[in-house]
Design a protein around this motif. Structure first.
Motif, PDB file in Angstrom:
ATOM      1  N   GLU A   4       0.822  -1.212   0.000  1.00 19.89           N
ATOM      2  CA  GLU A   4       0.000   0.000   0.000  1.00 19.89           C
ATOM      3  C   GLU A   4       0.860   1.269   0.000  1.00 19.89           C
ATOM      4  OE1 GLU A   4      -3.280   2.579   0.044  1.00 19.89           O
ATOM      5  OE2 GLU A   4      -3.033   0.520  -0.615  1.00 19.89           O
ATOM      6  N   PRO A   5       1.934   1.357   0.805  1.00 25.97           N
ATOM      7  CA  PRO A   5       2.775   2.561   0.733  1.00 25.97           C
ATOM      8  C   PRO A   5       3.361   2.794  -0.666  1.00 25.97           C
ATOM      9  CG  PRO A   5       3.237   1.376   2.754  1.00 25.97           C
ATOM     10  CD  PRO A   5       2.329   0.490   1.933  1.00 25.97           C
ATOM     11  N   LYS A   6       3.694   1.714  -1.383  1.00 27.70           N
ATOM     12  CA  LYS A   6       4.220   1.876  -2.745  1.00 27.70           C
ATOM     13  C   LYS A   6       3.144   2.453  -3.658  1.00 27.70           C
ATOM     14  CE  LYS A   6       7.685   1.367  -5.567  1.00 27.70           C
ATOM     15  NZ  LYS A   6       8.935   2.096  -5.352  1.00 27.70           N
ATOM     16  N   MET A   7       1.881   2.045  -3.452  1.00 28.43           N
ATOM     17  CA  MET A   7       0.802   2.592  -4.271  1.00 28.43           C
ATOM     18  C   MET A   7       0.599   4.073  -3.966  1.00 28.43           C
ATOM     19  SD  MET A   7      -1.206   2.223  -6.659  1.00 28.43           S
ATOM     20  CE  MET A   7      -2.598   3.070  -7.362  1.00 28.43           C
ATOM     21  N   LEU A   8       0.659   4.452  -2.727  1.00 31.99           N
ATOM     22  CA  LEU A   8       0.517   5.872  -2.380  1.00 31.99           C
ATOM     23  C   LEU A   8       1.675   6.688  -2.953  1.00 31.99           C
ATOM     24  CD1 LEU A   8      -0.863   5.584   1.261  1.00 31.99           C
ATOM     25  CD2 LEU A   8      -2.127   5.885  -0.886  1.00 31.99           C
ATOM     26  N   GLU A   9       2.867   6.097  -2.973  1.00 29.27           N
ATOM     27  CA  GLU A   9       4.019   6.753  -3.619  1.00 29.27           C
ATOM     28  C   GLU A   9       3.745   6.921  -5.125  1.00 29.27           C
ATOM     29  OE1 GLU A   9       8.641   5.632  -4.701  1.00 29.27           O
ATOM     30  OE2 GLU A   9       7.728   4.639  -2.978  1.00 29.27           O
ATOM     31  N   ALA A  10       3.189   5.886  -5.751  1.00 30.38           N
ATOM     32  CA  ALA A  10       2.861   5.960  -7.179  1.00 30.38           C
ATOM     33  C   ALA A  10       1.842   7.062  -7.448  1.00 30.38           C
ATOM     34  CB  ALA A  10       2.321   4.617  -7.666  1.00 30.38           C
ATOM     35  N   LEU A  11       0.820   7.144  -6.613  1.00 30.49           N
ATOM     36  CA  LEU A  11      -0.205   8.172  -6.799  1.00 30.49           C
ATOM     37  C   LEU A  11       0.363   9.574  -6.586  1.00 30.49           C
ATOM     38  CD1 LEU A  11      -3.161   6.300  -5.127  1.00 30.49           C
ATOM     39  CD2 LEU A  11      -3.052   7.033  -7.527  1.00 30.49           C
ATOM     40  N   THR A  12       1.258   9.722  -5.641  1.00 28.89           N
ATOM     41  CA  THR A  12       1.916  11.014  -5.424  1.00 28.89           C
ATOM     42  C   THR A  12       2.713  11.407  -6.668  1.00 28.89           C
ATOM     43  OG1 THR A  12       2.005  10.621  -3.036  1.00 28.89           O
ATOM     44  CG2 THR A  12       3.543  12.250  -3.934  1.00 28.89           C
TER      45      THR A  12
END
Length: 196
Positions: free
Chosen positions: A89-97
């Motif tokens: 999930e943190p990697k996905m939030l990084e991707a969205l950022t």
């Protein structure tokens, strides 16, 4: 005019390179061959910490490089050998950022969000708090979810009858409700909550 997204592959090891070098030239040729159809470049993104998402890249001169940069950096199946740190999930939030900061950000829809659920009205790889976090992180990128998933004919036999062991939309444990994902089909449920 109709619009479509012709590049809908899911990824795999080094798929970003194949997408950029082989699929993108086909998109350009298709746009010339069928100019009356508005064709977008994109893919079914192997979403970190979740299932899949439709990723649609805006038509700009940088669209090829935009998808390459997103896919090569963030899709969970890109590296080989596999990197479990890419499926979080943190990697996905990084991707969205990363995506929201682009000059021409893409739009993204979660695909078949309840398909991995183990029971009706349960949650699998995608859950409400996760989808809410996506939208909070990048409200102009993470804009919704797919309510009518693909593979609708998977439960049909060649003669059109229902297979006794068929799973509509490949929903094995948590069936669709009238062909729609439970996260969008349930009145007063998750989709209504997002709209509110």
């Amino acid at each position: 005019m109709a619009g479509k997204c012709p590049t809908t592959d899911r990824g795999g090891p080094n798929h970003s390179k194949i997408n950029a070098e082989q699929a993108y030239p086909d998109v350009l040729r298709a746009r010339i061959a069928v100019p009356e159809v508005i064709e977008f470049y994109g893919m079914e993104f192997d979403t970190p910490g979740a299932d899949h998402s439709s990723l649609i890249i805006p038509r700009t001169d940088a669209e090829r490089d935009t998808l390459f940069s997103i896919e090569s950096r963030f899709t969970k199946h890109e590296p080989w050998p596999r990197d479990k740190g890419r499926d979080t999930e943190p990697k996905m939030l990084e991707a969205l950022t990363f995506m929201r900061a682009l000059a021409a950000p893409p739009v993204m829809f979660a695909n078949h969000p309840s398909r991995s659920a183990e029971e009706l009205y349960g949650y699998g790889l995608d859950n409400p708090s996760e989808l809410r976090a996506w939208n909070n992180t990048a409200p102009n990128v993470a804009v919704g979810m797919e309510g009518a998933p693909g593979h609708q004919a998977a439960a049909l036999a060649p003669d059109g009858s229902i297979k006794p062991d068929g799973n509509r939309g490949s929903y094995r444990h948590a069936p669709t409700l009238g062909g729609f994902d439970a996260m969008s089909a349930r009145l007063g449920g998750f989709w209504d909550s997002l709209l509110g």
